[in-house]
Structures are given as C-alpha cells and as structure tokens.
Design a protein around this motif. Structure first.
Motif: not given
Length: 82
Positions: A34-41, A44-45, A50-52, A54-61
């Motif tokens: 989250a820190g990397t996304a916030a500072h690199s982009i 609000p990223a 982190t949601f995406l 988690g979503y990808a991890a859930g889809l991939a089990q």
C-alpha cells in the motif's frame, strides 16, 4: 494513548472474525505494498492496489506463497508505473 501497531493488529483480527476468514497473509507485506502504491502512483492507489491483489488471490485460491508472489508482482508494477 494506544500504540498504532497494536490497534492495527487488533483491527486485523476483529475484521477477520467479522468476515469469517482466516487469511494466510502477511499484514506487513500488504502495508508495504500500500505504501509503495501510494508513493509511486497516487495515495488513492493504495487501497485499490491491495484490494485487487486480494481479489486476484481469492480468484486463484492462492496459498501464502501465491499471495506473496502476487504482492511482489504488484510491488514491481507500482514501482515501474508511469
């Protein structure tokens, strides 16, 4: 005054209980992402990233290693963005 790390740890446990999940995830790795996304982009990223992941991890089990791989890929993508 409460220690922020303690509060965050309690929140993690409380939310997992509320959602009926027991994620095999490293909260620190997710916070780092989250820190990397916030500072690199842009700030609000952070929650979107982190949601995406988690979503990808859930889809991939994904197991713990699979999640760690997704986090690493997202870290690299955020660092390389733009």
């Amino acid at each position: 005054m409460s220690n922020p790390d303690e509060v965050l740890g309690r929140w993690w446990q409380a939310l997992c209980t509320e959602l009926g999940i027991a994620p095999d995830a490293d909260p620190e790795a997710l916070l780092d992402l989250a820190g990397t996304a916030a500072h690199s982009i842009v700030r609000p990223a952070a929650p979107l990233t982190t949601f995406l992941v988690g979503y990808a991890a859930g889809l991939a089990q994904a197991d713990r290693d699979g999640l760690a791989s997704l986090v690493e890929r997202a870290e690299r993508a955020a660092e390389d963005f733009g």
